[in-house]
Scaffold this motif. Sequence first.
Motif, PDB file in Angstrom:
ATOM      1  N   LEU A 116       0.824  -1.210   0.000  1.00 27.75           N
ATOM      2  CA  LEU A 116       0.000   0.000   0.000  1.00 27.75           C
ATOM      3  C   LEU A 116       0.859   1.261   0.000  1.00 27.75           C
ATOM      4  O   LEU A 116       0.493   2.264  -0.610  1.00 27.75           O
ATOM      5  CB  LEU A 116      -0.940  -0.004   1.216  1.00 27.75           C
ATOM      6  N   LEU A 117       2.000   1.202   0.683  1.00 26.98           N
ATOM      7  CA  LEU A 117       2.909   2.350   0.668  1.00 26.98           C
ATOM      8  C   LEU A 117       3.477   2.538  -0.736  1.00 26.98           C
ATOM      9  O   LEU A 117       3.627   3.675  -1.210  1.00 26.98           O
ATOM     10  CB  LEU A 117       4.040   2.151   1.679  1.00 26.98           C
ATOM     11  N   ARG A 118       3.763   1.467  -1.426  1.00 23.46           N
ATOM     12  CA  ARG A 118       4.274   1.573  -2.795  1.00 23.46           C
ATOM     13  C   ARG A 118       3.224   2.222  -3.702  1.00 23.46           C
ATOM     14  O   ARG A 118       3.556   3.038  -4.568  1.00 23.46           O
ATOM     15  CB  ARG A 118       4.659   0.188  -3.334  1.00 23.46           C
ATOM     16  N   ILE A 119       1.959   1.853  -3.493  1.00 26.82           N
ATOM     17  CA  ILE A 119       0.894   2.449  -4.308  1.00 26.82           C
ATOM     18  C   ILE A 119       0.796   3.945  -4.020  1.00 26.82           C
ATOM     19  O   ILE A 119       0.645   4.757  -4.935  1.00 26.82           O
ATOM     20  CB  ILE A 119      -0.447   1.744  -4.026  1.00 26.82           C
ATOM     21  N   ARG A 120       0.905   4.316  -2.724  1.00 25.72           N
ATOM     22  CA  ARG A 120       0.831   5.742  -2.391  1.00 25.72           C
ATOM     23  C   ARG A 120       1.981   6.514  -3.028  1.00 25.72           C
ATOM     24  O   ARG A 120       1.798   7.631  -3.547  1.00 25.72           O
ATOM     25  CB  ARG A 120       0.859   5.947  -0.864  1.00 25.72           C
ATOM     26  N   ILE A 121       3.174   5.931  -3.007  1.00 25.15           N
ATOM     27  CA  ILE A 121       4.340   6.578  -3.610  1.00 25.15           C
ATOM     28  C   ILE A 121       4.093   6.837  -5.099  1.00 25.15           C
ATOM     29  O   ILE A 121       4.341   7.939  -5.608  1.00 25.15           O
ATOM     30  CB  ILE A 121       5.599   5.704  -3.416  1.00 25.15           C
ATOM     31  N   LEU A 122       3.580   5.844  -5.793  1.00 23.01           N
ATOM     32  CA  LEU A 122       3.327   5.997  -7.227  1.00 23.01           C
ATOM     33  C   LEU A 122       2.192   6.981  -7.493  1.00 23.01           C
ATOM     34  O   LEU A 122       2.268   7.798  -8.423  1.00 23.01           O
ATOM     35  CB  LEU A 122       3.000   4.634  -7.848  1.00 23.01           C
ATOM     36  N   ALA A 123       1.147   6.909  -6.666  1.00 24.04           N
ATOM     37  CA  ALA A 123       0.002   7.809  -6.853  1.00 24.04           C
ATOM     38  C   ALA A 123       0.409   9.263  -6.642  1.00 24.04           C
ATOM     39  O   ALA A 123       0.026  10.155  -7.419  1.00 24.04           O
ATOM     40  CB  ALA A 123      -1.127   7.421  -5.905  1.00 24.04           C
ATOM     41  N   GLU A 124       1.192   9.544  -5.585  1.00 23.88           N
ATOM     42  CA  GLU A 124       1.613  10.918  -5.314  1.00 23.88           C
ATOM     43  C   GLU A 124       2.585  11.415  -6.385  1.00 23.88           C
ATOM     44  O   GLU A 124       2.526  12.571  -6.802  1.00 23.88           O
ATOM     45  CB  GLU A 124       2.254  11.009  -3.930  1.00 23.88           C
ATOM     46  N   SER A 125       3.484  10.523  -6.824  1.00 21.82           N
ATOM     47  CA  SER A 125       4.457  10.922  -7.853  1.00 21.82           C
ATOM     48  C   SER A 125       3.747  11.247  -9.162  1.00 21.82           C
ATOM     49  O   SER A 125       4.058  12.247  -9.821  1.00 21.82           O
ATOM     50  CB  SER A 125       5.475   9.804  -8.067  1.00 21.82           C
ATOM     51  N   ALA A 126       2.788  10.405  -9.540  1.00 20.21           N
ATOM     52  CA  ALA A 126       2.039  10.644 -10.781  1.00 20.21           C
ATOM     53  C   ALA A 126       1.269  11.953 -10.703  1.00 20.21           C
ATOM     54  O   ALA A 126       1.206  12.715 -11.681  1.00 20.21           O
ATOM     55  CB  ALA A 126       1.080   9.476 -11.041  1.00 20.21           C
ATOM     56  N   LYS A 127       0.709  12.236  -9.545  1.00 21.74           N
ATOM     57  CA  LYS A 127      -0.062  13.475  -9.369  1.00 21.74           C
ATOM     58  C   LYS A 127       0.839  14.698  -9.598  1.00 21.74           C
ATOM     59  O   LYS A 127       0.434  15.674 -10.231  1.00 21.74           O
ATOM     60  CB  LYS A 127      -0.662  13.510  -7.960  1.00 21.74           C
ATOM     61  N   GLY A 128       2.068  14.627  -9.081  1.00 26.10           N
ATOM     62  CA  GLY A 128       3.004  15.738  -9.275  1.00 26.10           C
ATOM     63  C   GLY A 128       3.391  15.919 -10.729  1.00 26.10           C
ATOM     64  O   GLY A 128       3.460  17.040 -11.243  1.00 26.10           O
TER      65      GLY A 128
END
Length: 622
Positions: A116-128
């Motif tokens: 789940l932390l990996r998903i959050r990392i990717l989601a936040e990075s994509a948003k930026g």
Amino acid sequence: MDGELREYDPGTILCDPHSYEVGAGGFGRVIVGRHNVHDFVAIKCMDITGGEVDKSAIERSINEELQLLQKAKHDNIANVFGWSKWKFGMGLVMEYYRGGNLRQLLLDHRVDVGVLLRIRILAESAKGVVFIHNLSNRRLVHGDLKPDNILLTEDLHCKIADFGSAEIVRMTSTATRIAGDGTGKQFTLEYAAPERLQKMGGKLKQEHDTYSFALIIHMVLSRVPPYHVGDPIYNAVINGQRPTCEEIQIWKANLTPDEIRLAEEMETMMEESWDQNPAHRPHMTQVNERLQQIYERQDQVQVTRQVSKAQESMQQTVPSRNCWQELSKFSPREGEFTGNFTLPQLSVVVSLLVLLFSIAIPVAFWTMQGFSENEGSHLVHQYVQHVKSEQYNEAKEVKTKISKKMLEKNDTLGAWDLAEKYRNNEKHLEAILYYKISSECIANLTPIQAADRIKECAWGIMESNKGMVELDKLNSGGNVTIKNTILNYVVPSIKSMKERIENITLKNSASQILLQAWCLHYIEWCQYLAGNFTEMKKTCFEGIQLMKTKFGEDAGRHQVYAHLLNNFGIALVETNEQEKAIEYTKLAMNAYKTSMDYSNPKENAVKVMEKRLKQMENAGQN
């Protein structure tokens, strides 16, 4: 980015001249300092050494770019306070993030990074990334997306950095060498799209960022760099090859069914986003939407728990507060604070230091491990001489002395970094020493991380072994000692690592078998290099049977099985067993076709094997 961007007096930013650099790249050096308002700040330094007219033009262009950065106010964009310029250069003054960067997090296998932390990392990075792609007044392309440019807060939230870097590098490189690599290179080869590699200096496009983001997904899932140092990346990528996904499959084997489904959604996005044809890649907006939907479905309490678990084992860097040297004294070109040297003198001295550092262990390392510089260097020299003299027991005793110090600190990454450094400088016996030590520094790792680290060290030993053989060929070949070293020292070392993996208790036995099979592949490859084809056949057959016993008909889903079949066929040719060699080469071809984790174009591998098969069949007819 909060507030107005402004110019900072370099005399008001103080640094510790003995502990200041926190990163480097095509953009320039990144150093840390203290400011009376912002406390710790990161300064991205650029060398501005052209004429006064050039400098003024560059400064105007950079100031215009900074005004654009000011409009990029977003939770997932690194905060820029302003800029500073001084005699030797210019720098962006930014917020300092104590979580380091994403690459550091992923490569520190002491840290448990949950699904789940990996998903959050990717989601936040994509948003930026999507935010900078869609700025209202001017759409930007990052141009150098990679884990190094995704910074982390203490709570492991993501901040995209350097999205103005490509443009600033372009501007500064017209008048100067960029501090850090000296080439003016505007992107990182490992993360560059194939069409960008083919058209060096061409226009940046958003599809380039999509491709780079796919490589970031790969590293987030696999926790290994997409390519190893020395890989022929340029030709491989242009010809459609992509990083191996074996590490991802090993990781997935230890996940729950729900977690596997999430991982596979990430994999699908990764594969779509690194498509050879840029027109077939999804837009980053689409990637972002899918990631946000996946992330929003997750239990946020569980996400928070995974963040806390990661933080427990993270070693967040606290900069030195012994700051007294003004930023105005820092030379980005030389990477040093200037003393009484003139700049030309300093350049020569620093060049010599860099050369020495590339072939010797830094004094700070030996001091950190409890050795004097002379004692540490002497021990490594002793080890190498014992191995060259085939005194393997004596070499083991020396290794034990060094590893004891490192094991006390459980310095996993330190040993690994030294091994890589030595291998890259073609000091292969020294590299083998530190791969062996790194494989022992696993006390703080989870069982699967420990087993994976041992397997990676076995890979490093094999690669060092290949390097030794290549150097011997360059020196006319025929060194009997190298052959003996391979068979009597290198091969037993990897065998020992394979046995250690076998004795680790893992939740999923499939991972254990795969890791052992990879070690057997590394062993048989070393035996091939030493010309011991009889033992090579035995090792390949052992690996083939291991995979068939565990996976049955599904063994062909794993590329390591194809490698073992292929190399078994090669060994059979060398021992004049032609018919059997043809049989196993055909089996290997089918295995490459069915493997799920072989990311290079399968057609290429099959074509090579078809050509070899035809040669074997013709030889049999004659």
